[in-house]
Write an enzyme that holds these catalytic residues in place. Structure first.
Site, PDB file in Angstrom:
ATOM      1  N   PRO A   4       0.895  -1.300  -0.069  1.00 40.21           N
ATOM      2  CA  PRO A   4      -0.005  -0.157   0.064  1.00 40.21           C
ATOM      3  C   PRO A   4       0.941   1.324  -0.048  1.00 40.21           C
ATOM      4  O   PRO A   4       1.832   1.320   0.603  1.00 40.21           O
ATOM      5  CB  PRO A   4      -0.734  -0.207   1.131  1.00 40.21           C
ATOM      6  CG  PRO A   4      -0.869  -1.675   1.558  1.00 40.21           C
ATOM      7  CD  PRO A   4       0.648  -1.957   1.155  1.00 40.21           C
ATOM      8  N   GLU A   5       0.415   2.271  -0.843  1.00 41.81           N
ATOM      9  CA  GLU A   5       1.381   3.607  -0.861  1.00 41.81           C
ATOM     10  C   GLU A   5       0.566   4.718  -0.282  1.00 41.81           C
ATOM     11  O   GLU A   5      -0.618   4.351   0.238  1.00 41.81           O
ATOM     12  CB  GLU A   5       1.794   3.483  -2.302  1.00 41.81           C
ATOM     13  CG  GLU A   5       2.323   2.635  -2.991  1.00 41.81           C
ATOM     14  CD  GLU A   5       2.873   2.807  -4.543  1.00 41.81           C
ATOM     15  OE1 GLU A   5       2.883   3.887  -4.956  1.00 41.81           O
ATOM     16  OE2 GLU A   5       3.286   1.665  -5.285  1.00 41.81           O
ATOM     17  N   ARG A 118       1.273 -12.358   5.485  1.00 40.08           N
ATOM     18  CA  ARG A 118       2.506 -12.715   5.466  1.00 40.08           C
ATOM     19  C   ARG A 118       3.367 -12.278   6.649  1.00 40.08           C
ATOM     20  O   ARG A 118       4.696 -12.608   6.744  1.00 40.08           O
ATOM     21  CB  ARG A 118       3.303 -12.082   4.205  1.00 40.08           C
ATOM     22  CG  ARG A 118       2.521 -12.697   2.978  1.00 40.08           C
ATOM     23  CD  ARG A 118       3.131 -13.829   2.293  1.00 40.08           C
ATOM     24  NE  ARG A 118       4.526 -13.648   2.151  1.00 40.08           N
ATOM     25  CZ  ARG A 118       5.105 -13.392   0.850  1.00 40.08           C
ATOM     26  NH1 ARG A 118       4.398 -13.251  -0.179  1.00 40.08           N
ATOM     27  NH2 ARG A 118       6.478 -13.296   0.748  1.00 40.08           N
ATOM     28  N   ARG A 157      21.154  15.269  -9.390  1.00 35.66           N
ATOM     29  CA  ARG A 157      21.166  14.052  -9.310  1.00 35.66           C
ATOM     30  C   ARG A 157      21.085  13.066 -10.428  1.00 35.66           C
ATOM     31  O   ARG A 157      20.379  13.460 -11.228  1.00 35.66           O
ATOM     32  CB  ARG A 157      20.203  13.735  -8.277  1.00 35.66           C
ATOM     33  CG  ARG A 157      19.991  14.375  -6.909  1.00 35.66           C
ATOM     34  CD  ARG A 157      19.068  14.260  -5.996  1.00 35.66           C
ATOM     35  NE  ARG A 157      19.294  12.570  -5.474  1.00 35.66           N
ATOM     36  CZ  ARG A 157      18.817  12.283  -4.254  1.00 35.66           C
ATOM     37  NH1 ARG A 157      18.532  13.468  -3.435  1.00 35.66           N
ATOM     38  NH2 ARG A 157      19.253  11.025  -4.059  1.00 35.66           N
TER      39      ARG A 157
END
Ligand SMILES: [Zn+2]
Length: 277
Positions: A4-5, A118, A157
């Site tokens: 889940p984000e 899990r 970057r």
């Protein structure tokens, strides 16, 4: 496996409003593996007879501020679920413990379940969540970033842009799924070095990242693996995915076919025509 984000955790955070002000009377632990600190007995003791004051989301972490001054932090990781009210039967308890690893019982006799198939999830009680290493190292929330700040953050970057978007120290809350979707919408190839993006592309990427996350929140997140809303219902955003898990299928914007590559060990989906390297 999909974690889940931001949109999924934000959905749960908003739905959890219904438990604010409730008092925890007991904690039923069926599998202590998800309790990271303190030890099970202390964990239960710390939660008994305290009220939920406020619920905060930082990146993918949920923080329950308690009336005792301490906080309960919940990281769903891969397969964690929070369900309220519980689908278990109270009293006889025939279903109790079948799925829920930990259940929080409130004074009104309702239960909040933490399910985790899990067992990767993490529950902690902490004195001050602001001092957690995870929090101190966390990058800014996408919605707190404006175009100028985003350009400063990207700087010079050279990291591949998708890897950078998923780096929680760079920006918080974005994982594999929404990084794929945002890059497609911004027409940026996931393997582009961050410093190769033009100013226009940087602006578009930030805008599309926010749009993708907002849309996903509106549809209560993406249920592609174990994620469900607080009620147990799936989120509805998966049907609007443009590239994620669509390898070999037709791009919705052109005649191209969605390609899958592995990038930083994660399945990466993009349209080679819309997103040029
Ligand atoms: Zn395309």
């Amino acid at each position: 496996m999909t974690m889940p984000e931001l949109p999924e955790v934000e959905t749960i955070k908003r739905e959890l409003n219904v438990i604010i002000g409730k008092k925890i009377t007991d904690v039923i632990v069926n599998n202590a593996k998800v309790i990271k600190e303190p030890k099970k007995e202390k964990f239960i003791k710390d939660l008994r007879n305290v009220k939920i004051k406020q619920i905060i989301r930082k990146g993918k972490l949920l923080i329950f501020e308690l009336s005792s001054g301490k906080s309960l932090t919940v990281h769903l990781k891969m397969t964690g679920q929070l369900i309220y009210p519980s689908h278990q039967k109270l009293g006889g308890g025939v279903n109790l413990g079948k799925i829920a690893r930990v259940s929080f019982k409130f004074s009104d006799n309702t239960l909040l379940d933490f399910n985790d198939r899990r067992l990767f999830g993490e529950l902690k009680i902490v004195d001050d969540w602001r001092k957690l290493k995870f929090i101190r190292e966390l990058g800014p929330e996408p919605f707190d970033i404006d175009a100028k700040k985003f350009k400063q953050m990207l700087g010079n970057r050279k990291t591949k842009i998708k890897v950078l978007l998923m780096d929680q120290k760079f920006i918080s809350g974005i994982g594999n799924l929404y990084a794929n979707e945002a890059l497609f919408r911004a027409k940026i190839h996931p393997q582009r070095p961050a410093n190769s993006l033009s100013d226009k592309e940087k602006d578009l990427l930030l805008k599309e990242t926010k749009n993708t996350l907002l849309e996903a929140i509106r549809y209560k997140g993406s249920s592609v693996d174990q994620y469900v809303q607080l009620s147990g219902k799936p989120g509805e955003y998966a049907r609007y995915h443009q590239v994620y898990d669509r390898e070999g299928e037709k791009c919705f914007k052109c005649e191209g076919k969605i390609k899958r590559i592995s990038l930083g060990g994660r399945g990466t989906y993009f349209c080679p025509i819309c997103q040029k390297l």
